[in-house]
Design an enzyme around this catalytic site. Structure first.
Site, mmCIF file in Angstrom:
data_model
loop_
_atom_site.group_PDB
_atom_site.id
_atom_site.type_symbol
_atom_site.label_atom_id
_atom_site.label_comp_id
_atom_site.label_asym_id
_atom_site.label_seq_id
_atom_site.Cartn_x
_atom_site.Cartn_y
_atom_site.Cartn_z
ATOM 1 C CB SER A 91 4.534 -1.743 -4.705
ATOM 2 O OG SER A 91 4.665 -2.524 -3.544
ATOM 3 C CG ASP A 181 17.079 4.980 11.551
ATOM 4 O OD1 ASP A 181 17.420 3.780 11.576
ATOM 5 O OD2 ASP A 181 17.863 5.908 11.831
ATOM 6 C CG HIS A 241 5.598 -6.853 -6.019
ATOM 7 N ND1 HIS A 241 4.268 -6.446 -5.970
ATOM 8 C CD2 HIS A 241 6.303 -5.937 -5.298
ATOM 9 C CE1 HIS A 241 4.176 -5.337 -5.231
ATOM 10 N NE2 HIS A 241 5.389 -5.018 -4.826
#
Length: 259
Positions: A91, A181, A241
């Site tokens: 990924s 963040d 996945h």
């Protein structure tokens, strides 16, 4: 590429010689997700499972582009005097691996890309980031209390368990060991893929997808062939996945036959 960050890692098969095998995890993952497979690969290879920036024990940075993350992997090789490596990436880690191979083909001996293509996706994991950021950790004494707060945004229990691997209890307090963040701010970069023009990697390449996943589809094959002309594409029947976790035996057999 800019100077990379020093990455943390797990090592296995230290006694083995030859080209090292690097394993790069996906978004919200870490090196320890790959411990079992790393030990298996270590029967034949010297294996390094890396924590990519903003994950695991690796340094945090506001920059979260694929060229920047590939520079981190390049620094890992340089710091240890490795001229080349075989690289397995899943990924997000697969996009890091592809970027490294396309920008520095001489440093990648062979490449395995797990359930991702050199393409931009509309899939976004922003809701997961938001749910993790909004979870009230203060006062929680059990992981189940935090998990309950994620249930609405992340209804699938296995996915919640995966995300909660980033929850750490230290000195009696929970905190996330992942830079939410930066990941949230750079989500468009993470679901995209850098424009590397006509860059090609002519080394041996294996793409492994899951038939229940939509990350490697027939419409992605042209981009795969354009950048990786020697690529073979194998699909694991019934895998989604997280194919390496769902079908570890089939996944490992394909990697071992190739690497």
């Amino acid at each position: 590429m800019a100077q990379g960050l020093p990455l943390t890692y797990l090592e296995a098969g230290e006694a083995n010689g030859g080209t090292p095998l690097l394993v790069l995890h996906g978004l919200f993952g870490s090196a320890r997700n790959w411990q079992t497979l790393a030990k298996r690969f270590a029967e034949r290879h010297r294996v390094y499972a890396l924590d990519l920036r903003n994950h695991g024990g690796a340094p945090w940075s506001d920059e979260m582009t694929y060229p920047a993350m590939a520079a981190d992997v390049l620094r890992f090789l340089d710091d240890r005097g490795f001229a080349r490596a075989a690289v397995v990436g899943h990924s997000m880690g697969g996009k890091v691996a592809m970027t490294l191979a396309l920008n520095h083909p001489d440093r990648v001996e062979r490449l395995v890309v797990a359930d991702i293509a050199p393409a931009a996706y509309t899939h976004t994991h922003a809701p997961f980031v938001a749910a993790m950021k909004q979870a009230r950790l203060e006062g929680c004494t059990r992981r189940s209390e935090v998990e309950a707060q994620l249930a609405e945004a992340v209804p699938e229990a296995p996915l919640r368990s995966f995300l909660l691997q980033n929850l750490v209890l230290e000195q009696g307090k929970f905190h996330w060991r992942i830079n939410l963040d930066a990941i949230g701010a750079r989500m468009s970069d993470l679901i995209g893929f850098p424009d590397l023009g006509g860059a090609r990697y002519d080394g041996p390449t294996l793409f492994i997808g899951g038939t229940r996943s939509d990350y490697i589809l027939p419409e992605h094959h042209a981009a795969i062939r354009r950048h990786f002309p020697k690529a073979a594409i194998e699909m694991i029947e019934g895998a989604g996945h997280w194919l390496h976790a769902e079908r570890p035996q089939e996944f490992a057999t394909l990697v071992e036959a190739f690497a």
